[in-house]
Design an enzyme around this catalytic site. Structure first.
Site, short mmCIF file in Angstrom:
data_model
loop_
_atom_site.label_atom_id
_atom_site.label_comp_id
_atom_site.label_asym_id
_atom_site.label_seq_id
_atom_site.Cartn_x
_atom_site.Cartn_y
_atom_site.Cartn_z
N GLY A 13 77.72 37.81 2.87
CA GLY A 13 77.44 37.70 4.32
C GLY A 13 75.97 37.58 4.54
O GLY A 13 75.47 36.57 5.00
N THR A 14 75.27 38.54 4.21
CA THR A 14 73.89 38.53 3.75
C THR A 14 72.73 38.31 4.69
O THR A 14 72.82 37.68 5.75
CB THR A 14 73.75 37.52 2.59
OG1 THR A 14 73.26 38.22 1.50
CG2 THR A 14 72.89 36.34 2.88
N THR A 15 71.63 38.91 4.22
CA THR A 15 70.33 38.57 4.77
C THR A 15 69.43 38.32 3.56
O THR A 15 69.25 39.20 2.73
CB THR A 15 69.74 39.77 5.55
OG1 THR A 15 70.67 40.18 6.52
CG2 THR A 15 68.44 39.39 6.20
#
Lengths: 217, 299
Positions: A13-15
């Site tokens: 999903g991430t950043t």
């Protein structure tokens, strides 16, 4: 119902974020990997080594990005052997681009390739979903990047010191993790300079967002 | 009685029996087919290359086969990429095939890695390709020597010479073909590493003319190219007028040097004669028209 989540692919999903500072380039990422609403791995490592001074950040479908990073590592090591020198970061980015562009209908991958080489110094290349290749001084990616764009646009400046860059990145990624449900866990940081590579992580109790946010002036 | 098979192969050469195909090694450890391929280049046009202070030079001399041929159509020097040039000698169709291969390798390298191929990598790949033809039964070796000149940000100016066996080395100055011995000596004496390309180009024209001296009656022309700051570090043929002017100067210089050689020879001889005749000069009846002493035996 939980059953619908079983066929959702594992996603970062991430950043993810990379910043060029005076003397090197720093890469940062959160550590949450989700399968639907299940947090599949809360301490995952989205910063993949490609070569001694070249790393990439992964976002999108985990299996796609892992495979691309693996193939990139293979080709870049071949290039390094032929040249008998540190391979250019641009070549690693080009290899990633060729996969994402040519197989875009099958893949869901957006990657940031960053590193240091003797010819051009510290560099960052973004390869988003469609397969463009853009060189930048700061790059962000993943679902969480939208939540930190205002902060990043306000506070980024070129030629920061290492400490300024580190603080800036920790603050930005914390903000994204605070608001994005697909990002969370710990912050991983990798620092690449001509002298070497160092890795660290910022654990939850050290994140700056436990109390109300006070902006860096 | 000999079979018809035997009758077809009456060859009285050193490699007799072990030289029928390239996949056979002789008891001395030689591959005769590869050696024969090298012979194909030993009597062909001279090619040479030099690394200079600020770039690389390539050159070749070619005999004009026919007055009816369009000048410039017998090409020996080619650009493989913007910053890499190649010159061929030996069996020319083989050489042109290798140039095509070099162009393909460069294009595929650029496509995959995004950067132009470097001189060393291209030379290694072409050498491997030529070597491949020396290990399989159904192929024959390429009968040509090639010199690859390149400039890139990894190695700077580079020069590689590849022979039919697939051996490839990097050089500061190299030569192949008929005049290679003369050329190599001259290049060593020259020390091109301290000259700019412009200065060295004149010397290259001189060396190529010198290599051709034994065949003065046959018409020939030069093909020269360079990678230097004047061309923006790209591979270009020498401008025609510049090349012509250099060739004329080279001819004149060579003639002057030849005259100087002859004169110094004459001076040496005169010295020897002077000693002799001055001794006999006082004794006039004893010196003949040629300056030789006549010694009369006194009875």
């Amino acid at each position: 119902m939980e059953s619908t989540d079983r066929f959702v692919p594992v996603r970062d999903g991430t950043t993810i974020m990379a910043v060029v500072y005076d003397g090197g380039v720093m890469l940062g990422a959160d550590s949450r990997t989700t399968e639907g609403s299940l947090v599949y791995n809360r301490v995952s490592d989205k910063i993949e080594p490609i070569h001694k001074r070249i790393f990439c950040l992964r976002s999108g479908n985990s299996s796609h990005t892992q495979k691309i990073a693996q193939l990139c590592r293979l080709y870049v090591s071949q290039l390094g052997s032929e040249l008998e020198q540190a391979p250019p970061v641009y070549s690693a980015a080009k290899i990633i681009q060729s996969f994402i562009y040519n197989y875009k209908s099958f893949l869901s991958a957006a990657m940031i390739c960053a590193g240091w080489d003797p010819v051009k110094g510290p560099q960052i290349y973004t390869v988003p979903l469609g397969g463009t290749l853009v060189r930048e001084k700061i790059a962000t990616g993943g679902s969480g990047s939208a939540y930190m764009s205002g902060f990043v646009d306000t506070h980024f400046k070129e030629g920061m010191t290492r400490k300024e860059c580190r603080d800036f990145m920790i603050q930005s990624i914390s903000l994204a993790m605070f608001r994005d449900s697909s990002s969370g866990g710990i912050i991983r940081l990798v620092d690449i300079t001509k002298d070497g590579v160092s890795r660290e992580y910022i654990s939850h109790d050290q994140l700056p967002l436990k109390q109300p946010l006070s902006l860096i002036h | 009685t000999q079979s018809t098979w035997d009758q077809g192969f009456v060859i009285k050469m050193a490699g007799s029996g072990y030289d029928y195909d390239v996949s056979t090694l002789s008891p001395e450890g030689k591959i005769y087919q590869v050696e024969y391929a090298m012979k194909a280049t030993e009597n062909s046009s001279t090619i040479l290359g030099m690394v200079c202070k600020d770039g690389v030079l390539l050159g070749t001399e070619k005999l004009i086969v026919s007055e009816m041929m369009v000048s410039g159509s017998d090409r020996r020097v080619y650009s493989v990429t913007k910053q890499i040039g190649m010159v061929i000698t030996g069996l020319l169709p083989d050489g042109r095939c290798l140039i095509d291969r070099a162009k393909e390798e460069s294009a595929s390298f650029q496509k995959q890695y995004g950067i132009p191929i470097t001189g060393k990598v291209l030379a290694d790949r072409i050498a491997q390709f030529m070597h491949m033809n020396t290990i399989y039964l159904w192929a024959r070796p390429y009968g040509c020597n090639i010199i690859i000149a390149a400039f890139d940000e990894f190695g700077g100016p580079t020069l590689h010479l590849i022979d039919p066996s697939g051996q490839c080395f990097g050089y500061f100055g190299c030569a192949a073909g008929k005049g290679r011995q003369i050329a190599r000596n001259e290049i060593e004496k020259l020390g091109a590493k301290n000259l700019t390309c412009k200065e060295a180009a004149f010397n290259m024209a001189k060396i190529l003319h010198k290599c051709h001296e034994e065949m003065k009656e046959k018409k020939f022309e030069l093909e020269m190219s360079w990678i230097c700051p004047e061309t923006g570090m790209t591979h270009q043929m020498l401008p025609k007028d510049m090349q012509k002017e250099m060739e004329i100067r080279a001819q004149e210089t060579l003639e002057k040097e030849a005259m100087a050689d002859v004169q110094s020879q004459i001076m040496k001889n005169i010295n020897i004669c002077l000693l002799y005749t001055s001794d006999a000069a006082d004794d006039t009846p004893c010196v003949d028209l040629g300056g030789r002493r006549i010694i009369k035996k006194k009875k």
